[in-house]
Write a protein that holds these residues in place. Sequence first.
Motif, mmCIF file in Angstrom:
data_model
loop_
_atom_site.group_PDB
_atom_site.id
_atom_site.type_symbol
_atom_site.label_atom_id
_atom_site.label_comp_id
_atom_site.label_asym_id
_atom_site.label_seq_id
_atom_site.Cartn_x
_atom_site.Cartn_y
_atom_site.Cartn_z
ATOM 1 N N TYR A 173 36.256 44.363 32.572
ATOM 2 C CA TYR A 173 36.284 45.550 33.433
ATOM 3 C C TYR A 173 34.917 45.828 34.048
ATOM 4 O O TYR A 173 34.549 46.968 34.292
ATOM 5 C CB TYR A 173 36.751 46.775 32.643
ATOM 6 C CG TYR A 173 38.216 46.732 32.298
ATOM 7 C CD1 TYR A 173 39.184 46.856 33.288
ATOM 8 C CD2 TYR A 173 38.637 46.562 30.987
ATOM 9 C CE1 TYR A 173 40.527 46.817 32.981
ATOM 10 C CE2 TYR A 173 39.979 46.529 30.674
ATOM 11 C CZ TYR A 173 40.920 46.656 31.665
ATOM 12 O OH TYR A 173 42.259 46.619 31.359
ATOM 13 N N TYR A 209 40.438 42.929 36.475
ATOM 14 C CA TYR A 209 40.488 42.473 35.084
ATOM 15 C C TYR A 209 41.278 41.166 34.956
ATOM 16 O O TYR A 209 40.857 40.239 34.251
ATOM 17 C CB TYR A 209 41.106 43.552 34.196
ATOM 18 C CG TYR A 209 41.213 43.140 32.756
ATOM 19 C CD1 TYR A 209 40.104 43.215 31.919
ATOM 20 C CD2 TYR A 209 42.403 42.653 32.225
ATOM 21 C CE1 TYR A 209 40.185 42.822 30.595
ATOM 22 C CE2 TYR A 209 42.499 42.257 30.905
ATOM 23 C CZ TYR A 209 41.381 42.348 30.093
ATOM 24 O OH TYR A 209 41.453 41.954 28.787
ATOM 25 N N SER A 233 41.623 52.172 30.873
ATOM 26 C CA SER A 233 42.118 50.801 30.730
ATOM 27 C C SER A 233 43.401 50.719 29.916
ATOM 28 O O SER A 233 44.045 49.677 29.889
ATOM 29 C CB SER A 233 41.042 49.918 30.098
ATOM 30 O OG SER A 233 40.587 50.489 28.887
#
Length: 146
Positions: free
Chosen positions: A67, A61, A127
């Motif tokens: 992502y 990232y 995330s």
Amino acid sequence: MQPKHSKESGFTLIELLISIVIIGILTAIILNTLSTSRNRGYDGKVKIQFKQLATSIQIYYENNGNYGATTNNCDNMFAATTPVNINKFIVGLQNGAAVCRSTGTAYAVSIPLLNAPVSADNWCIDSNGRSIAIADPLIASDTSCN
């Protein structure tokens, strides 16, 4: 005169059967304990490998600003040329039963645990930095471990 024969020494059939039953019970207890220990070891391996995976995805990232592709498939979440190879981390883990979700701006990956209570039988990373046990595998719209 012949001497009287004394009773022959040895084990009776009942004594042998009782011994066999006791050995069988002890074997079952030991095998169950070994299986539980093996499952706990597997679960520890999953957690460690998923922590490494989360680190790799975060590096991806920072280098790429996303992502990976929007997908519900672990195989094509990232381009084949990137260093993030999800399959590398999940090979041998539940025969690839990992569930991956990505929107490009968020992701989540979960996998079943073997030795966990039913209320938390999947391990999930996302995330948001979460690395937690969850009850159910991710569904199609999940990009967060809830």
